[in-house]
Scaffold this motif. Sequence first.
Motif, PDB file in Angstrom:
ATOM      1  N   ASN A 110       0.799  -1.233   0.000  1.00  0.00           N
ATOM      2  CA  ASN A 110       0.000   0.000   0.000  1.00  0.00           C
ATOM      3  C   ASN A 110       0.826   1.275   0.000  1.00  0.00           C
ATOM      4  O   ASN A 110       0.366   2.306  -0.503  1.00  0.00           O
ATOM      5  N   ASN A 111       2.045   1.220   0.534  1.00  0.00           N
ATOM      6  CA  ASN A 111       2.760   2.468   0.785  1.00  0.00           C
ATOM      7  C   ASN A 111       4.161   2.593   0.205  1.00  0.00           C
ATOM      8  O   ASN A 111       4.678   3.711   0.121  1.00  0.00           O
ATOM      9  N   TYR A 112       4.795   1.499  -0.181  1.00  0.00           N
ATOM     10  CA  TYR A 112       6.219   1.590  -0.463  1.00  0.00           C
ATOM     11  C   TYR A 112       6.675   1.048  -1.817  1.00  0.00           C
ATOM     12  O   TYR A 112       7.576   1.605  -2.442  1.00  0.00           O
ATOM     13  N   LEU A 113       6.100  -0.041  -2.262  1.00  0.00           N
ATOM     14  CA  LEU A 113       6.669  -0.757  -3.406  1.00  0.00           C
ATOM     15  C   LEU A 113       6.715   0.091  -4.672  1.00  0.00           C
ATOM     16  O   LEU A 113       7.685   0.015  -5.435  1.00  0.00           O
ATOM     17  N   THR A 114       5.711   0.903  -4.897  1.00  0.00           N
ATOM     18  CA  THR A 114       5.692   1.733  -6.106  1.00  0.00           C
ATOM     19  C   THR A 114       6.935   2.598  -6.196  1.00  0.00           C
ATOM     20  O   THR A 114       7.611   2.642  -7.234  1.00  0.00           O
ATOM     21  N   ASN A 115       7.268   3.282  -5.125  1.00  0.00           N
ATOM     22  CA  ASN A 115       8.435   4.170  -5.149  1.00  0.00           C
ATOM     23  C   ASN A 115       9.745   3.397  -5.181  1.00  0.00           C
ATOM     24  O   ASN A 115      10.718   3.842  -5.798  1.00  0.00           O
ATOM     25  N   TRP A 116       9.781   2.239  -4.518  1.00  0.00           N
ATOM     26  CA  TRP A 116      11.011   1.440  -4.578  1.00  0.00           C
ATOM     27  C   TRP A 116      11.312   1.035  -6.012  1.00  0.00           C
ATOM     28  O   TRP A 116      12.463   1.091  -6.448  1.00  0.00           O
ATOM     29  N   LEU A 117      10.301   0.618  -6.747  1.00  0.00           N
ATOM     30  CA  LEU A 117      10.527   0.181  -8.120  1.00  0.00           C
ATOM     31  C   LEU A 117      10.815   1.352  -9.056  1.00  0.00           C
ATOM     32  O   LEU A 117      11.427   1.164 -10.111  1.00  0.00           O
ATOM     33  N   LYS A 118      10.378   2.542  -8.685  1.00  0.00           N
ATOM     34  CA  LYS A 118      10.761   3.726  -9.460  1.00  0.00           C
ATOM     35  C   LYS A 118      12.226   4.062  -9.220  1.00  0.00           C
ATOM     36  O   LYS A 118      12.954   4.422 -10.147  1.00  0.00           O
ATOM     37  N   SER A 119      12.647   3.969  -7.964  1.00  0.00           N
ATOM     38  CA  SER A 119      14.019   4.335  -7.617  1.00  0.00           C
ATOM     39  C   SER A 119      15.024   3.279  -8.058  1.00  0.00           C
ATOM     40  O   SER A 119      16.134   3.613  -8.485  1.00  0.00           O
ATOM     41  N   THR A 120      14.651   2.008  -7.936  1.00  0.00           N
ATOM     42  CA  THR A 120      15.558   0.913  -8.302  1.00  0.00           C
ATOM     43  C   THR A 120      14.775  -0.086  -9.153  1.00  0.00           C
ATOM     44  O   THR A 120      14.308  -1.112  -8.640  1.00  0.00           O
ATOM     45  N   PRO A 121      14.614   0.184 -10.437  1.00  0.00           N
ATOM     46  CA  PRO A 121      13.839  -0.706 -11.314  1.00  0.00           C
ATOM     47  C   PRO A 121      14.400  -2.121 -11.318  1.00  0.00           C
ATOM     48  O   PRO A 121      15.587  -2.340 -11.097  1.00  0.00           O
ATOM     49  N   ALA A 122      13.518  -3.075 -11.565  1.00  0.00           N
ATOM     50  CA  ALA A 122      13.907  -4.486 -11.551  1.00  0.00           C
ATOM     51  C   ALA A 122      13.334  -5.210 -12.764  1.00  0.00           C
ATOM     52  O   ALA A 122      12.325  -4.796 -13.335  1.00  0.00           O
ATOM     53  N   ASP A 123      13.994  -6.293 -13.136  1.00  0.00           N
ATOM     54  CA  ASP A 123      13.507  -7.202 -14.167  1.00  0.00           C
ATOM     55  C   ASP A 123      12.932  -8.474 -13.542  1.00  0.00           C
ATOM     56  O   ASP A 123      12.062  -9.120 -14.120  1.00  0.00           O
ATOM     57  N   ILE A 124      13.468  -8.820 -12.371  1.00  0.00           N
ATOM     58  CA  ILE A 124      13.013  -9.994 -11.625  1.00  0.00           C
ATOM     59  C   ILE A 124      12.817  -9.572 -10.173  1.00  0.00           C
ATOM     60  O   ILE A 124      13.677  -8.905  -9.598  1.00  0.00           O
ATOM     61  N   VAL A 125      11.682  -9.952  -9.596  1.00  0.00           N
ATOM     62  CA  VAL A 125      11.460  -9.727  -8.161  1.00  0.00           C
ATOM     63  C   VAL A 125      11.242 -11.077  -7.507  1.00  0.00           C
ATOM     64  O   VAL A 125      10.439 -11.895  -7.982  1.00  0.00           O
ATOM     65  N   GLN A 126      11.984 -11.327  -6.432  1.00  0.00           N
ATOM     66  CA  GLN A 126      11.807 -12.548  -5.640  1.00  0.00           C
ATOM     67  C   GLN A 126      11.409 -12.107  -4.234  1.00  0.00           C
ATOM     68  O   GLN A 126      12.064 -11.290  -3.628  1.00  0.00           O
ATOM     69  N   PHE A 127      10.262 -12.624  -3.742  1.00  0.00           N
ATOM     70  CA  PHE A 127       9.841 -12.143  -2.430  1.00  0.00           C
ATOM     71  C   PHE A 127       9.284 -13.238  -1.531  1.00  0.00           C
ATOM     72  O   PHE A 127       8.703 -14.215  -1.992  1.00  0.00           O
TER      73      PHE A 127
END
Length: 333
Positions: free
Chosen positions: A196-213
């Motif tokens: 809800n609060n963080y992931l959007t900006n994280w992916l803007k600041s540090t774009p990724a091709d693969i996300v593992q969570f």
Amino acid sequence: MRSVYRSAALVGVLVDSVASGRLECTIALCHATNYRLFGACAREPSTQIDSSVRLHYAAQDSGHGAWTGDKKAGILGLLTLTLITIIFTSRSTILANKMQLSNLLAITLAGLAVASPVELAERQQKLRIMPLGDSITEIACWRAFVWDQIAAAGLANQVQYVGSQNSNPQNCRPTTTGWDQHHEGHSGWLAIDIANNYLTNWLKSTPADIVQFMLGTNDVFRGRSTNDIIAAYTKMVQIMRAANPKMKIIVDLVIPLGTGNNAAIQALNARIPAWAAGLNTTESPIVVADCNTGYKTSDLRDGVHPSIAGDQFLATKIGPPLLKYIRDSLAGK
């Protein structure tokens, strides 16, 4: 360059926090010894499961090694003065001008980047992998052991871990020296809050091709329902695909707990395979890494976090699907 933008993003958070009256939970400062920007939050009950004060490095690798002498001192002095000015400016003034302040500071910090064009090109050409999660990502060694697998496959010079964090809190010592320590692991944080609060900006600041969570442990501790956690997973996938329509995603089954509500963990894990299959697409595939089956609670060092043996187990589950994604991506699939 990416580190400078993360520093700029931190300043934006500071401005927004002052404007919204949350200054007590957002502190920015320039550390005079190692020239890093830090973000600290003394209490943030929506994302913490304990009362400890956590310190998160917002730009641990902020490129200071290339700054020397008076230039470094002058820049740091300017940043310190700017931040102090923001903090002591009236709340109403910041509220009216926070967008201008954020943009101005972001541009200023971006202008301080000193990476060479060759370095930038090399970073941009590498495949970007974001290890995303909570403390089981941040203060664990499986990231290092998975990097060993990447290096053993001869792929280390073609990929990079990405994220706003760059740390090795457990002093992990894989076979590979100089392993990439970037990640997006945040101890105590909930999947619901990250979505809800963080992931959007994280992916803007540090774009990724693969996300593992791997996420959900703290949600269970906080009594959040399985439906709420799965809804957060869905929102995260939507955010990932909005950031990169070809995002490849690995979602882990959550490891068991040595204490606490294991029934809720198992209920979440039981939902994940069907959820992943329902959202899987050819363009943006989702695979499940079964990090739960066969995981022994004796491999938890404190009832929650993996021991070295637990980290090695996780690496055997996460590494293979990640290597497949890497090879597919490098082959243009």
